[in-house]
Design a protein around this motif. Sequence first.
Motif, short mmCIF file in Angstrom:
data_model
loop_
_atom_site.label_atom_id
_atom_site.label_comp_id
_atom_site.label_asym_id
_atom_site.label_seq_id
_atom_site.Cartn_x
_atom_site.Cartn_y
_atom_site.Cartn_z
N SER A 214 0.82 -1.25 -0.01
CA SER A 214 -0.03 -0.05 0.09
C SER A 214 0.82 1.38 0.15
CB SER A 214 -1.05 0.02 1.00
OG SER A 214 -1.42 1.41 1.47
N LEU A 215 0.41 2.09 -0.51
CA LEU A 215 1.28 3.58 -0.85
C LEU A 215 1.13 4.02 0.62
CD1 LEU A 215 2.53 5.79 -2.46
CD2 LEU A 215 0.21 6.80 -2.66
N LEU A 216 0.41 3.86 1.64
CA LEU A 216 0.24 4.29 3.11
C LEU A 216 1.60 3.89 3.74
CD1 LEU A 216 -3.48 3.74 4.09
CD2 LEU A 216 -2.26 5.93 3.66
N VAL A 217 2.06 2.80 3.17
CA VAL A 217 3.42 2.22 3.67
C VAL A 217 4.52 3.22 3.50
CG1 VAL A 217 4.99 0.37 3.76
CG2 VAL A 217 2.65 -0.12 3.80
N ALA A 218 4.38 3.59 2.16
CA ALA A 218 5.44 4.81 1.88
C ALA A 218 5.57 5.68 2.72
CB ALA A 218 5.21 4.91 0.18
N HIS A 219 3.99 6.34 3.09
CA HIS A 219 3.88 7.66 3.95
C HIS A 219 4.38 7.42 5.39
CE1 HIS A 219 2.27 10.38 0.95
NE2 HIS A 219 1.54 9.38 0.25
N CYS A 220 4.36 6.07 5.70
CA CYS A 220 4.74 5.87 6.92
C CYS A 220 6.41 6.00 7.24
CB CYS A 220 4.45 4.48 7.51
SG CYS A 220 2.79 4.07 7.78
N ALA A 221 6.97 5.78 6.09
CA ALA A 221 8.58 5.94 6.06
C ALA A 221 8.65 7.50 5.81
CB ALA A 221 9.14 5.33 4.85
N PHE A 222 7.92 8.16 5.22
CA PHE A 222 8.34 9.68 4.77
C PHE A 222 7.88 10.64 5.90
CE2 PHE A 222 6.91 12.81 1.11
CZ PHE A 222 8.17 13.32 1.26
N GLN A 223 6.78 10.08 6.75
CA GLN A 223 6.15 11.05 7.85
C GLN A 223 6.89 10.64 9.33
OE1 GLN A 223 2.15 11.70 7.49
NE2 GLN A 223 2.24 12.03 5.21
N HIS A 224 7.41 9.61 9.46
CA HIS A 224 7.61 9.25 10.98
C HIS A 224 8.53 10.28 11.67
CE1 HIS A 224 11.31 7.28 9.14
NE2 HIS A 224 11.94 7.39 10.43
N HIS A 225 9.11 11.20 11.08
CA HIS A 225 9.88 12.16 11.85
C HIS A 225 9.08 13.40 12.04
CE1 HIS A 225 13.45 10.01 13.07
NE2 HIS A 225 13.46 9.61 11.77
N GLY A 230 5.14 21.01 13.86
CA GLY A 230 5.83 21.34 12.70
C GLY A 230 7.23 21.45 12.67
N SER A 231 7.78 21.15 13.89
CA SER A 231 9.19 20.86 13.99
C SER A 231 9.89 19.71 13.48
CB SER A 231 9.55 20.87 15.59
OG SER A 231 9.14 20.04 16.36
N GLY A 232 9.27 18.73 13.01
CA GLY A 232 9.90 17.50 12.28
C GLY A 232 10.29 17.87 10.88
N TYR A 233 10.72 16.56 10.24
CA TYR A 233 11.27 16.51 9.09
C TYR A 233 10.59 15.38 8.05
CZ TYR A 233 14.68 13.27 10.69
OH TYR A 233 15.46 12.06 11.06
N PRO A 234 10.65 15.54 6.93
CA PRO A 234 11.37 16.38 6.01
C PRO A 234 10.63 17.59 5.37
CG PRO A 234 10.65 14.45 4.75
CD PRO A 234 10.19 14.10 6.24
N ARG A 235 9.21 17.52 5.82
CA ARG A 235 8.43 18.67 5.38
C ARG A 235 7.72 19.63 6.34
NH1 ARG A 235 4.22 15.67 1.62
NH2 ARG A 235 4.18 13.97 3.29
N GLY A 236 7.90 19.39 7.55
CA GLY A 236 7.49 20.34 8.40
C GLY A 236 5.87 20.20 8.48
N PRO A 244 -2.49 9.29 10.51
CA PRO A 244 -2.30 8.57 11.97
C PRO A 244 -1.53 7.48 12.01
CG PRO A 244 -4.60 9.33 10.92
CD PRO A 244 -3.77 9.56 9.77
N TYR A 245 -1.24 6.73 11.00
CA TYR A 245 -0.34 5.67 11.11
C TYR A 245 1.19 6.16 11.32
CZ TYR A 245 -3.87 2.60 8.48
OH TYR A 245 -4.99 2.01 8.13
N ALA A 246 1.53 7.11 10.83
CA ALA A 246 2.68 7.76 10.84
C ALA A 246 2.99 8.40 12.30
CB ALA A 246 3.16 8.79 10.03
#
Length: 367
Positions: A214-225, A230-236, A244-246
């Motif tokens: 699932s593409l949601l799996v990719a977003h978990c990797a993208f958003q887990h930081h 808004g202090s996180g990365y890579p997109r703040g 919610p999964y992330a």
Amino acid sequence: MRLISINVLTTGMVIGRTIWNEAGHPLLQKNVVVSDSIIERLKQLGIQYLYIEDEISNGIEIEETVSHAKRMKAVKQITESFDKVKGLNSYSASIILDQQSKVIGNLVDDLLNSVTKDEDLLTILTDTLIYDEYIYQHSFQVTLYSLAIAKELGYTYGDLKTIGMGALLHDVGKMAIPTEILLKPSKLTDEEYETMKKHARFGFDILRNLHTVSLLVAHCAFQHHERLDGSGYPRGLVNDEIHPYAKIIAVADVFDAVTSNRVYRKKMLPHQGIKIIDSANGTLFDSRVVEALKRCIVHYPNGTIVLLSDGRRGVVAKQNSENSALPHVRIFEENNKLLKSTYLISLAVETNVFIEKVETDYIVNIE
């Protein structure tokens, strides 16, 4: 058995729980009598805590949610899958992971069964971990923590499977980070840290092209930081911009990071890790996720010596599935004097008493 700091391990003590090396082989077997050479070797390996057998903790057992054999099998599978994509570009890595997706999916199913098979609190006791393999052990543990939190939040089996896949693969982008940065034994420079932060994007680029996941799996990797403020990365990203999964994996990721040995930092005990997470409750981390973590994770593992607010001292003997912060405690000392016979109390019942301090450096006073 009870948990003690390596600082108070002395000759003649009896090992209460087998210590395993990074290859999954027993480094020190249960019931071995400690010698000076054993103490020196354990210190060299960076072991911080271990279990011993003694009279005040006799009969207290510690069982992990996942057996040692299952853990080692899982970590081996994670290692093999991740190593196959090490150094590859995102397109090539995607092809390889697509081929590995069935193995990874079966692994998540196995761990999911371990977490959902009963209502027990999640207990994970990490032994000695070699730093080179931290990413693989970390991926395993983050998966278990994420599944336990998601289960506590009431997600369906299908959701749990996706969350488990996202958790297991959340750090796959680190395979594209130069080894000298990934395994650096000291603090990263600002430039190195900026490179390290790219692993979230690298992971997304690898996982979004998988046809079997699932593409949601990719977003978990993208958003887990990402963090709520808004202090996180890579997109703040902020608040509801984060999936919610992330949010679940973010909490599991940090909790495991602070409760695991690293070459540049000693690990915290579970209650300390929970305190760190709770300090950012609602600011960095989603409140529902933090509260779920506090409900489903063992705060004070069996065998932990605790000093109570009324001066009594005891050892955690049994967990309280209704409130993981209020275990059953075997009282063995009052007014700094050992009792002739111990007795058991429930901190959920004795509501006027609380755990004031965990004492892994406690030494039995036999006077």
